[in-house]
Design a protein around this motif. Structure first.
Motif, mmCIF file in Angstrom:
data_model
loop_
_atom_site.group_PDB
_atom_site.id
_atom_site.type_symbol
_atom_site.label_atom_id
_atom_site.label_comp_id
_atom_site.label_asym_id
_atom_site.label_seq_id
_atom_site.Cartn_x
_atom_site.Cartn_y
_atom_site.Cartn_z
ATOM 1 N N VAL A 275 0.694 -1.051 0.083
ATOM 2 C CA VAL A 275 -0.200 -0.107 0.110
ATOM 3 C C VAL A 275 1.035 1.109 0.026
ATOM 4 C CG1 VAL A 275 -1.847 1.268 1.138
ATOM 5 C CG2 VAL A 275 -1.690 -1.431 1.372
ATOM 6 N N GLU B 73 0.860 5.344 0.127
ATOM 7 C CA GLU B 73 -0.052 6.203 0.514
ATOM 8 C C GLU B 73 0.568 7.758 0.109
ATOM 9 O OE1 GLU B 73 -2.390 7.891 4.556
ATOM 10 O OE2 GLU B 73 -0.187 7.393 4.763
ATOM 11 N N THR C 174 -7.368 7.017 2.676
ATOM 12 C CA THR C 174 -6.897 5.881 3.696
ATOM 13 C C THR C 174 -7.671 5.055 4.420
ATOM 14 O OG1 THR C 174 -4.786 7.512 3.742
ATOM 15 C CG2 THR C 174 -5.029 5.999 5.549
ATOM 16 N N VAL D 45 2.239 -0.980 4.519
ATOM 17 C CA VAL D 45 1.816 0.411 4.108
ATOM 18 C C VAL D 45 3.079 1.425 4.393
ATOM 19 C CG1 VAL D 45 0.487 2.358 4.624
ATOM 20 C CG2 VAL D 45 -0.413 0.170 5.014
ATOM 21 N N VAL E 250 -3.138 6.076 9.305
ATOM 22 C CA VAL E 250 -2.382 4.686 9.188
ATOM 23 C C VAL E 250 -1.936 4.255 10.569
ATOM 24 C CG1 VAL E 250 -0.463 3.567 8.295
ATOM 25 C CG2 VAL E 250 -1.678 5.157 6.782
#
Length: 225
Positions: free
Chosen positions: A39, A41, A99, A137, A149
């Motif tokens: 992931v 971000e 998110t 992430v 997160v």
């Protein structure tokens, strides 16, 4: 799409691809995995995002999520070297808070959310348990992961560092993490490979990528049968 329809489309498109290409597809997909998903971000540097995609493909990871709260995914052709064609890229950009939405969806699918950060008292990458499927992430190049997160993460992980520099470049960090985790997953996790439904979906997408005007050919063929 129903499994029968997928198989029919695969068999139809195979006739437009060389035997060597089909063998390569078969070899590669036999090692593909969704057990570990990446992931990203809000990455804003195209070369970093592209380098991560290239590493994902090289390590046999099929699915990458790109959360676009602030920055859109940009791919550098010179860096990615075509690797993005063989990946499943999920772009999260429709929500007010992409998110939260993306990570909540991954949790519902049974993934542990593992956030990378050098600042937290976290697992080191070599001690992070791999006995549960996970979404790893990575945050922005400057600020790292967001507060959302932090709140949603099940675990935190870092790479030990022994110099003055505080952190690795994000694409380097991602590659190091992928190497360590995929090595242990392949050695210790029995069912880490794509299941049959996933294999068929990915295989069909690879064929569509390889065959010129594939959707047009499929439409013409199945309308006439």
């Amino acid at each position: 799409m129903h499994a029968k329809q997928t198989i029919e489309q695969i068999n139809f498109l195979k006739q437009f691809v060389s035997e060597n290409r089909i063998k390569r597809f078969d070899d590669v997909i036999s090692q593909r995995s969704n057990y570990l998903q990446i992931v990203l971000e809000n990455l804003y540097q195209a070369h970093n995002a592209s380098a991560v995609l290239r590493s994902c493909e090289s390590f046999g990871l099929q699915t990458v999520h790109f959360i676009e709260n602030k920055n859109s995914l940009k791919i550098s052709a010179d860096v990615v070297m075509g690797s993005s064609n063989w990946l499943t890229i999920r772009r999260h950009k429709e929500s007010d808070n992409n998110t939260v939405k993306a990570l909540t969806e991954l949790k519902k699918q049974g993934f542990r959310i593992v956030a990378t950060t050098p600042h937290t008292n976290a697992y080191t990458i070599d001690t992070l348990p791999v006995n549960h499927k996970m979404a790893l992430v990575f945050g922005t190049e400057i600020d790292g992961i967001s507060s959302d997160v932090y709140e949603l993460a099940d675990d935190f992980v870092k790479i030990p560092m022994y110099g003055f520099t505080e952190s690795f470049n994000i694409s380097v960090c991602a590659a190091l993490c992928m190497y360590e985790l995929t090595t242990r997953i392949r050695k210790t996790v029995p069912d880490y490979l794509l299941n049959e439904e996933e294999r068929q979906e990915v295989y069909l997408n690879w064929l569509k990528t390889s065959v010129d005007k594939s959707n047009q050919l499929l439409d013409q063929h199945f309308q006439s049968t």
